[in-house]
Design a protein around this motif. Sequence first.
Motif, short mmCIF file in Angstrom:
data_model
loop_
_atom_site.label_atom_id
_atom_site.label_comp_id
_atom_site.label_asym_id
_atom_site.label_seq_id
_atom_site.Cartn_x
_atom_site.Cartn_y
_atom_site.Cartn_z
N ALA A 211 0.62 -1.31 -0.06
CA ALA A 211 -0.06 0.14 0.00
C ALA A 211 0.87 1.30 -0.03
N GLY A 212 0.75 1.91 -1.00
CA GLY A 212 1.49 3.28 -1.13
C GLY A 212 2.99 3.19 -1.32
N ALA A 213 3.61 1.85 -1.50
CA ALA A 213 5.17 1.72 -1.60
C ALA A 213 5.50 2.52 -3.25
N GLU A 322 -11.49 -0.60 -12.27
CA GLU A 322 -10.57 -1.70 -11.57
C GLU A 322 -9.59 -0.96 -10.99
N ALA A 323 -8.97 0.20 -11.53
CA ALA A 323 -7.74 1.08 -10.93
C ALA A 323 -8.27 1.47 -9.72
N VAL A 324 -9.48 2.21 -9.53
CA VAL A 324 -10.00 2.83 -8.18
C VAL A 324 -10.35 1.48 -7.22
N LEU A 329 -8.28 -0.56 -2.25
CA LEU A 329 -7.59 -1.53 -1.20
C LEU A 329 -6.31 -0.79 -0.67
N GLU A 330 -5.39 -0.08 -1.39
CA GLU A 330 -4.36 0.15 -0.80
C GLU A 330 -4.82 1.40 -0.02
N MET A 372 -5.04 7.14 -6.51
CA MET A 372 -5.31 6.35 -5.33
C MET A 372 -4.19 5.82 -4.37
N ARG A 373 -3.28 5.41 -5.32
CA ARG A 373 -1.79 5.15 -4.51
C ARG A 373 -1.36 6.14 -3.79
#
Length: 587
Positions: A211-213, A322-324, A329-330, A372-373
């Motif tokens: 997540a967010g890496a 799908e992208a969102v 999730l992240e 979103m990331r």
Amino acid sequence: MISKAVHGNNTLGALRYLFGPGKANEHTDPHIVASWDGFVPDPGRDPAATLEQLRDALDLHVVQYGRKINNHVYHRMIRADPGDRILGDDDWAAIARRVMSAAGIAPDGDEDACRWVAVRHADDHVHILATVVRADLKQARLRGDQYRVEAELTRIEREYKLADLSDTRTREYRDAIPRRAKGSELRKAQRLGREGTDRDRLRAAVRQALAGAADEDEFTARLAAKGVLLGVRRAPSGDVTGYKFALSNGDEGGPVWFSGSKLAADLTQPQIQARFCLGIDRPAHPTPDPRDRPAAGRHRASTTVERAYPAFDDDQDAARAEAVIRGGLEVLDALATTSPTLSRKEIHQAARALEYTRIAHTRAAGADLRAMRSAARELLYAGPTTSRGEDGTAAATILTSLVLLAIVIAKWHAAQGHRHQAEAARTAAGHLRAAYSRHAAKPLAHLDLEGRHLPGAVRDRQEAALRRVLPADQAARLLTEDGWAALAATLAEAEAAGHDPTTLLTQAAGRRELATADLPAAVLTWRIRRDARLPAPAPTVTQEELRTAAARSRSTTGRPTAPAVTVTVQPPGPSAPPAPGTGRPRR
């Protein structure tokens, strides 16, 4: 109904399991409800019949075949949905015959078909045991049997008026959902007293590390911090071709490794690297910045989440959705990592539910996923929070945004006919509502009290602004909500701080999905407080308490403080920029 087939080489061992007590004494009254000829001896009901006799009957053609056959035992379970009515033995017998015909074990009218028996030892399912050699000493053609069986089960569900699970039988659904734990994994977790299986715990840990890496180095460091082992598969050229993961939990047998594809389709090495290639905002490692309040990071992330709602418009393609979903999730995993214990479990459960809403075989839109990331990284960059003051109200704000995101995901899947994905999104929304209520209850109670004590002229002015902005039916509904007093107090506070209530309402209501919200007044309250940079709500204090607090403030800063509308004492709000066109707070 669900059905799955396994293969083996021990007919007698399989029969002992079917007619035995089960692994946890769950088998009751095991008996045969159907067979290849209808006259096979039943060891469950006939004391003179033995398992060895039944084994010999089933294996007759296997022995006559004369050559070794690998996996000559075909074992298929058929289970009804928990909400289905209880079927009788005759119903299960008819279903078993249809399934054996569809599988290719015993086609209708085929006198040389394989031998099989259907054993029932519970109300909701049967087991079918067959051997794969026909009477003409040819092996049954089973290629593609699962697809044929599932098509037949769909017809059975409709004829018997059972729960329709046809949408779970598509390739898209199978490939999108996380890989389920096997029975042995479930039993191991139960034996060791663990809350989840190694596979489930490992998948959650890998997602939280991802997540967010920003890059592989950061991802690897986070895995190590979570006690996750990373194995890298390389080609002869030295190029990385795959990842595998394991928990360093000290099991006697050593770590149990899972490839990324065995955890989830989007956790393979190519899929993970594709996320890194998108780039991300704030590229530095997410060490909390002492100059940036955690509440500000949550406010910025909530704005990003709200900007993602249009990805689920009717005219958008699945790539944006799908992208969102992947990015959402992240965001949830990053939020769970940095949230207080008060709400961490519910947010984690919401993330795990949202995993089941992914859209397989769809390449995520890069811009939406990057946004979103970046929101997930905002949360990590801002650092851990408490549940008090500004942190609590910021948590309520982003949780409101995420609840609405889960709702629009559910609506989108329902419109596509994806009932189970829609239900998973609704489950995620339920967990997020529970987390939200834990953060929002106290500040909303303070605002509600302040709103009820507003002068009549002020309250009427805020009501007039609301009626100017919202359609008549929405305004009428909102004015009867329990949250209207809190919204009126917020509008009055923003007005006293130099903002135009009509402009704030227009911007907050224009961010979509207001009509979908369970409590639109609460949604508007948090959006307006975020946009206007209003401080966290606090209990009303007396004039004497206010004078004492002001005196203390003058003694330490030399600058007196004054309340906005209600008599409250609060630190300044988060440093998010003001909404365009709303003016700046008075100094």
